[in-house]
Motif scaffolding. Sequence first.
Motif, mmCIF file in Angstrom:
data_model
loop_
_atom_site.group_PDB
_atom_site.id
_atom_site.type_symbol
_atom_site.label_atom_id
_atom_site.label_comp_id
_atom_site.label_asym_id
_atom_site.label_seq_id
_atom_site.Cartn_x
_atom_site.Cartn_y
_atom_site.Cartn_z
ATOM 1 N N UNK A 182 -26.896 2.336 24.438
ATOM 2 C CA UNK A 182 -25.703 1.579 24.071
ATOM 3 C C UNK A 182 -25.741 0.170 24.660
ATOM 4 N N UNK A 183 -26.347 0.046 25.834
ATOM 5 C CA UNK A 183 -26.430 -1.229 26.541
ATOM 6 C C UNK A 183 -27.706 -2.004 26.188
ATOM 7 N N UNK A 184 -28.550 -1.393 25.364
ATOM 8 C CA UNK A 184 -29.828 -2.023 25.056
ATOM 9 C C UNK A 184 -30.779 -1.985 26.227
ATOM 10 N N UNK A 185 -30.630 -0.985 27.108
ATOM 11 C CA UNK A 185 -31.425 -0.899 28.331
ATOM 12 C C UNK A 185 -32.697 -0.079 28.114
ATOM 13 N N UNK A 186 -33.610 -0.199 29.052
ATOM 14 C CA UNK A 186 -34.871 0.538 29.041
ATOM 15 C C UNK A 186 -34.594 1.977 29.477
ATOM 16 N N UNK A 187 -34.956 2.957 28.650
ATOM 17 C CA UNK A 187 -34.677 4.366 28.960
ATOM 18 C C UNK A 187 -35.926 5.128 29.415
ATOM 19 N N UNK A 188 -36.998 4.403 29.750
ATOM 20 C CA UNK A 188 -38.248 5.063 30.133
ATOM 21 C C UNK A 188 -38.062 6.018 31.310
ATOM 22 N N UNK A 189 -37.226 5.648 32.264
ATOM 23 C CA UNK A 189 -37.044 6.469 33.461
ATOM 24 C C UNK A 189 -35.988 7.547 33.324
ATOM 25 N N UNK A 190 -35.406 7.719 32.130
ATOM 26 C CA UNK A 190 -34.254 8.621 31.985
ATOM 27 C C UNK A 190 -34.574 10.058 32.348
ATOM 28 N N UNK A 191 -35.727 10.558 31.938
ATOM 29 C CA UNK A 191 -36.065 11.951 32.248
ATOM 30 C C UNK A 191 -36.240 12.149 33.746
ATOM 31 N N UNK A 192 -36.920 11.213 34.395
ATOM 32 C CA UNK A 192 -37.098 11.290 35.850
ATOM 33 C C UNK A 192 -35.751 11.240 36.557
ATOM 34 N N UNK A 238 -30.873 -3.186 33.954
ATOM 35 C CA UNK A 238 -31.021 -2.608 32.610
ATOM 36 C C UNK A 238 -32.141 -1.576 32.545
ATOM 37 N N UNK A 239 -32.299 -0.812 33.626
ATOM 38 C CA UNK A 239 -33.290 0.259 33.635
ATOM 39 C C UNK A 239 -34.727 -0.205 33.735
ATOM 40 N N UNK A 240 -34.964 -1.493 33.940
ATOM 41 C CA UNK A 240 -36.319 -2.042 33.945
ATOM 42 C C UNK A 240 -36.981 -1.902 35.309
ATOM 43 N N UNK A 241 -38.096 -1.200 35.339
ATOM 44 C CA UNK A 241 -38.859 -1.063 36.587
ATOM 45 C C UNK A 241 -39.370 -2.430 37.035
ATOM 46 N N UNK A 242 -39.876 -3.231 36.105
ATOM 47 C CA UNK A 242 -40.429 -4.537 36.452
ATOM 48 C C UNK A 242 -39.358 -5.450 37.038
ATOM 49 N N UNK A 243 -38.178 -5.448 36.410
ATOM 50 C CA UNK A 243 -37.100 -6.303 36.912
ATOM 51 C C UNK A 243 -36.664 -5.864 38.303
ATOM 52 N N UNK A 244 -36.633 -4.569 38.517
ATOM 53 C CA UNK A 244 -36.231 -4.057 39.836
ATOM 54 C C UNK A 244 -37.248 -4.450 40.906
ATOM 55 N N UNK A 245 -38.546 -4.249 40.619
ATOM 56 C CA UNK A 245 -39.572 -4.551 41.610
ATOM 57 C C UNK A 245 -39.680 -6.050 41.871
ATOM 58 N N UNK A 246 -39.396 -6.857 40.854
ATOM 59 C CA UNK A 246 -39.464 -8.311 41.026
ATOM 60 C C UNK A 246 -38.337 -8.831 41.916
#
Length: 266
Positions: A182-192, A238-246
């Motif tokens: 709904x937010x247009x976020x990255x859902x790659x980590x959702x299962x984890x 927004x669920x982004x691993x790259x944005x978080x690590x940066x």
Amino acid sequence: MANRPNPAAAARAAMAAAANVTRGLEQVLTTVTDTGAKPDGRKQRWEKHKLARRTELTDGVIAAIRELGADVGMDEIAAHIGVSKTVLYRYFTDKSDVGVATTVRFFETTIWPRLTEAISDDVDEYTLTHTIIGVYVHAVDDEPNLYRFALASSPTSSPAPADSVRLVSQLVMSSIVMRMADRGADTTGAELWSHALVGGIQHVVDWWMTSRTLDADQVVDYLTMMVWSAIVGVASVDGSRDAFLAAPPPLTEPAREAPSDAGGGL
């Protein structure tokens, strides 16, 4: 929120997917592996009867535990149901198997319906988080004898069967994916994230049911504090691993009141 899926429909879809994976919790836990032989109709009817009888006896075990307490023995359970212990062991291999069966039945009839009802409500994310945690904690708190019996009977550190944990994780994941999309976020980590949330809450409740150092409402609130803080952190990038690590969100300083000049000073 244009094109948002209906929460109830999403929950039903998650339940259908989970059912396809497990083929029913009780069947997964009790069915013997198929050898590839041609199905025997009479054997299948017998297995169906055994499963129905096992469920009936499990309901009797639950009634006995509720009335007699978590420390009840197999002899007392059998007497309460009105069968011999030999009959019980015809359908359960040992007390551990009885513990698994009671946990599965409690999950199927109590926890799962409450969770699916809660997750179907079209509410804001904070309210949904607090409600789901509250449903699980209070369901367990309402049945302490059942939980303690299952915990004591479990061959592992938790009475929750893996299939029930997977079902809840899939349900939570469906909600995470729906709301993040709904937010247009990255859902790659959702299962984890769903497994981390469900597994963490499960282990907290296992610990709490033996320690009881907090009341149920405190457990719900502290768990919500932790989970919601994680959700806010994930949402901030927004669920982004790259944005978080940066740029990991900084740990903020606690708010402190300014010193008062009232009364003068030295």
